[in-house]
Scaffold this motif. Sequence first.
Motif, PDB file in Angstrom:
ATOM      1  N   ALA A  72       0.818  -1.213   0.000  1.00  0.00           N
ATOM      2  CA  ALA A  72       0.000   0.000   0.000  1.00  0.00           C
ATOM      3  C   ALA A  72       0.851   1.262   0.000  1.00  0.00           C
ATOM      4  O   ALA A  72       0.379   2.334  -0.395  1.00  0.00           O
ATOM      5  N   LEU A  73       2.114   1.156   0.424  1.00  0.00           N
ATOM      6  CA  LEU A  73       2.989   2.328   0.429  1.00  0.00           C
ATOM      7  C   LEU A  73       3.310   2.800  -0.986  1.00  0.00           C
ATOM      8  O   LEU A  73       3.554   3.992  -1.204  1.00  0.00           O
ATOM      9  N   VAL A  74       3.299   1.875  -1.962  1.00  0.00           N
ATOM     10  CA  VAL A  74       3.673   2.244  -3.327  1.00  0.00           C
ATOM     11  C   VAL A  74       2.655   3.210  -3.941  1.00  0.00           C
ATOM     12  O   VAL A  74       3.025   4.324  -4.354  1.00  0.00           O
ATOM     13  N   PRO A  75       1.347   2.862  -4.006  1.00  0.00           N
ATOM     14  CA  PRO A  75       0.400   3.836  -4.557  1.00  0.00           C
ATOM     15  C   PRO A  75       0.287   5.096  -3.698  1.00  0.00           C
ATOM     16  O   PRO A  75       0.020   6.181  -4.214  1.00  0.00           O
ATOM     17  N   LEU A  76       0.502   4.957  -2.377  1.00  0.00           N
ATOM     18  CA  LEU A  76       0.423   6.132  -1.511  1.00  0.00           C
ATOM     19  C   LEU A  76       1.533   7.122  -1.847  1.00  0.00           C
ATOM     20  O   LEU A  76       1.294   8.339  -1.927  1.00  0.00           O
ATOM     21  N   LEU A  77       2.754   6.614  -2.065  1.00  0.00           N
ATOM     22  CA  LEU A  77       3.873   7.489  -2.436  1.00  0.00           C
ATOM     23  C   LEU A  77       3.643   8.125  -3.800  1.00  0.00           C
ATOM     24  O   LEU A  77       3.934   9.306  -4.007  1.00  0.00           O
ATOM     25  N   LEU A  78       3.120   7.331  -4.742  1.00  0.00           N
ATOM     26  CA  LEU A  78       2.815   7.892  -6.064  1.00  0.00           C
ATOM     27  C   LEU A  78       1.746   8.969  -5.973  1.00  0.00           C
ATOM     28  O   LEU A  78       1.775   9.957  -6.716  1.00  0.00           O
ATOM     29  N   LEU A  79       0.832   8.784  -5.028  1.00  0.00           N
ATOM     30  CA  LEU A  79      -0.235   9.765  -4.855  1.00  0.00           C
ATOM     31  C   LEU A  79       0.299  11.070  -4.285  1.00  0.00           C
ATOM     32  O   LEU A  79      -0.191  12.159  -4.623  1.00  0.00           O
ATOM     33  N   LEU A  80       1.308  10.978  -3.435  1.00  0.00           N
ATOM     34  CA  LEU A  80       1.852  12.168  -2.792  1.00  0.00           C
ATOM     35  C   LEU A  80       2.858  12.907  -3.652  1.00  0.00           C
ATOM     36  O   LEU A  80       3.205  14.050  -3.360  1.00  0.00           O
ATOM     37  N   LEU A  81       3.369  12.237  -4.693  1.00  0.00           N
ATOM     38  CA  LEU A  81       4.325  12.908  -5.559  1.00  0.00           C
ATOM     39  C   LEU A  81       3.639  14.040  -6.305  1.00  0.00           C
ATOM     40  O   LEU A  81       2.505  13.903  -6.767  1.00  0.00           O
ATOM     41  N   PRO A  82       4.326  15.191  -6.475  1.00  0.00           N
ATOM     42  CA  PRO A  82       3.718  16.295  -7.224  1.00  0.00           C
ATOM     43  C   PRO A  82       3.591  15.933  -8.690  1.00  0.00           C
ATOM     44  O   PRO A  82       4.439  15.240  -9.248  1.00  0.00           O
ATOM     45  N   PRO A  83       2.521  16.397  -9.369  1.00  0.00           N
ATOM     46  CA  PRO A  83       2.361  16.101 -10.789  1.00  0.00           C
ATOM     47  C   PRO A  83       3.433  16.789 -11.617  1.00  0.00           C
ATOM     48  O   PRO A  83       3.914  17.865 -11.273  1.00  0.00           O
ATOM     49  N   SER A  84       3.837  16.134 -12.696  1.00  0.00           N
ATOM     50  CA  SER A  84       4.868  16.698 -13.572  1.00  0.00           C
ATOM     51  C   SER A  84       4.213  17.693 -14.512  1.00  0.00           C
ATOM     52  O   SER A  84       3.468  17.327 -15.417  1.00  0.00           O
ATOM     53  N   THR A  85       4.430  18.976 -14.289  1.00  0.00           N
ATOM     54  CA  THR A  85       3.867  20.051 -15.122  1.00  0.00           C
ATOM     55  C   THR A  85       4.973  20.973 -15.585  1.00  0.00           C
ATOM     56  O   THR A  85       6.039  21.057 -14.971  1.00  0.00           O
ATOM     57  N   ARG A  86       4.710  21.671 -16.648  1.00  0.00           N
ATOM     58  CA  ARG A  86       5.658  22.661 -17.137  1.00  0.00           C
ATOM     59  C   ARG A  86       5.349  24.001 -16.490  1.00  0.00           C
ATOM     60  O   ARG A  86       4.201  24.414 -16.436  1.00  0.00           O
ATOM     61  N   PRO A  87       6.350  24.753 -16.048  1.00  0.00           N
ATOM     62  CA  PRO A  87       6.076  26.033 -15.408  1.00  0.00           C
ATOM     63  C   PRO A  87       5.541  27.051 -16.402  1.00  0.00           C
ATOM     64  O   PRO A  87       5.993  27.127 -17.541  1.00  0.00           O
ATOM     65  N   HIS A  88       4.532  27.791 -15.941  1.00  0.00           N
ATOM     66  CA  HIS A  88       3.945  28.873 -16.722  1.00  0.00           C
ATOM     67  C   HIS A  88       3.336  28.382 -18.020  1.00  0.00           C
ATOM     68  O   HIS A  88       3.356  29.073 -19.039  1.00  0.00           O
ATOM     69  N   SER A  89       2.824  27.182 -18.045  1.00  0.00           N
ATOM     70  CA  SER A  89       2.187  26.694 -19.266  1.00  0.00           C
ATOM     71  C   SER A  89       1.128  25.674 -18.910  1.00  0.00           C
ATOM     72  O   SER A  89       1.120  25.144 -17.809  1.00  0.00           O
ATOM     73  N   TYR A  90       0.235  25.413 -19.839  1.00  0.00           N
ATOM     74  CA  TYR A  90      -0.715  24.328 -19.686  1.00  0.00           C
ATOM     75  C   TYR A  90      -1.001  23.759 -21.057  1.00  0.00           C
ATOM     76  O   TYR A  90      -0.879  24.443 -22.078  1.00  0.00           O
ATOM     77  N   ARG A  91      -1.350  22.487 -21.083  1.00  0.00           N
ATOM     78  CA  ARG A  91      -1.573  21.804 -22.340  1.00  0.00           C
ATOM     79  C   ARG A  91      -3.021  21.936 -22.772  1.00  0.00           C
ATOM     80  O   ARG A  91      -3.925  21.897 -21.956  1.00  0.00           O
ATOM     81  N   LEU A  92      -3.209  22.051 -24.067  1.00  0.00           N
ATOM     82  CA  LEU A  92      -4.533  22.079 -24.632  1.00  0.00           C
ATOM     83  C   LEU A  92      -4.834  20.735 -25.239  1.00  0.00           C
ATOM     84  O   LEU A  92      -4.004  19.835 -25.231  1.00  0.00           O
ATOM     85  N   ARG A  93      -6.014  20.592 -25.751  1.00  0.00           N
ATOM     86  CA  ARG A  93      -6.382  19.354 -26.400  1.00  0.00           C
ATOM     87  C   ARG A  93      -5.539  19.141 -27.646  1.00  0.00           C
ATOM     88  O   ARG A  93      -4.920  20.052 -28.184  1.00  0.00           O
ATOM     89  N   ALA A  94      -5.562  17.903 -28.141  1.00  0.00           N
ATOM     90  CA  ALA A  94      -4.777  17.578 -29.315  1.00  0.00           C
ATOM     91  C   ALA A  94      -5.183  18.462 -30.483  1.00  0.00           C
ATOM     92  O   ALA A  94      -6.367  18.728 -30.720  1.00  0.00           O
TER      93      ALA A  94
END
Length: 337
Positions: A306-328
């Motif tokens: 259970a520690l594995v999904p819990l750690l993955l849940l607590l990790l910050p999402p990988s995002t680009r600074p000052h940007s956001y993705r749009l649809r394809a």
Amino acid sequence: MTVAASLSFLTPRASAALLFAVVPLVALGMGARRVEAVRRALRLPPPDRSHNLRRAALLVLTVALLALAATQPVVHTRALLRTRTDAQVFIVLDTSRSMAAAPSPAGASRLARAERIAISLGAHLGDLPIGVATFTDRVLPDLFPTANRAAFDSSVSAVTIEAPPPREASTVATTFDALSALATQGFFPDGVHKRAVVVLTDGETAPFDPAAVASALAHHGVRLIVVRVGTGADRVWRPVASAEPAYRPNPAGARLAVASLEAAMGARHTADPAAFVRRAVGSGPSAQTGVEVRTRTLAPVPALMALVPLLLLLLPPSTRPHSYRLRAGQTTRRASA
């Protein structure tokens, strides 16, 4: 040995804990609604929904694994025991005061090291019945030979220093002369003709007669090997972590005592006592003597998983600074500096 296994749960009602997964899922859904309201107010394009789905899956998996651990799954094994009928072995542990010596106050004592060797030896002797005895200036049986390894392991682990104490108070309580009793005082039944003894000791003994001991054992068909534990650096430690000044190890004398007994027995020193025992008793007939039942808990496995999904849940999402993705098909808009 024929083994049958079954799985059961000690607390199956604990599986109801899985319902607690609804709480974080509801919280996640409410949070997603608020984010959606803000997005619409700011007229932002729809975000990638895979992130929320990933978080929901990790939440459910974490709670499910913890709920599984709470049910306390256990595996029961039932083994049909076959036991040699022509051979028996005794493991004899020295319990004199010097066996309490250790390399440091927190280090393993000589007796603890001897117990580990004994339990490991028992696991390598197959269908041979094994007994447990202790000795100082006398040999006393703790467990007569049995094929039940759980009983053997328990008996070995229960051995403690000077329990019972030697008959006479002496600076060196151990004497190898006492080992003659293994042949003459009913340790082995008359119908068992292949007899082996493994002595676990630091080798610190009072003066003894190697020839007399060897003659008594050989006359009754007992093969014996001595496994020495301990070094010259070991000390008997007080509770305040200071060494007892009255005790001084004598490794040279211990090696000489063991060597003289082995020479009188005609035994060659070996680092593998299990191989010695197997050579001493050879092969022979066996018979079914009972059923050994063991229970092993599996609860720590899903709890750790259970520690594995819990750690993955607590990790910050990988995002680009000052940007956001749009649809394809859309471009990526960057925030202006």
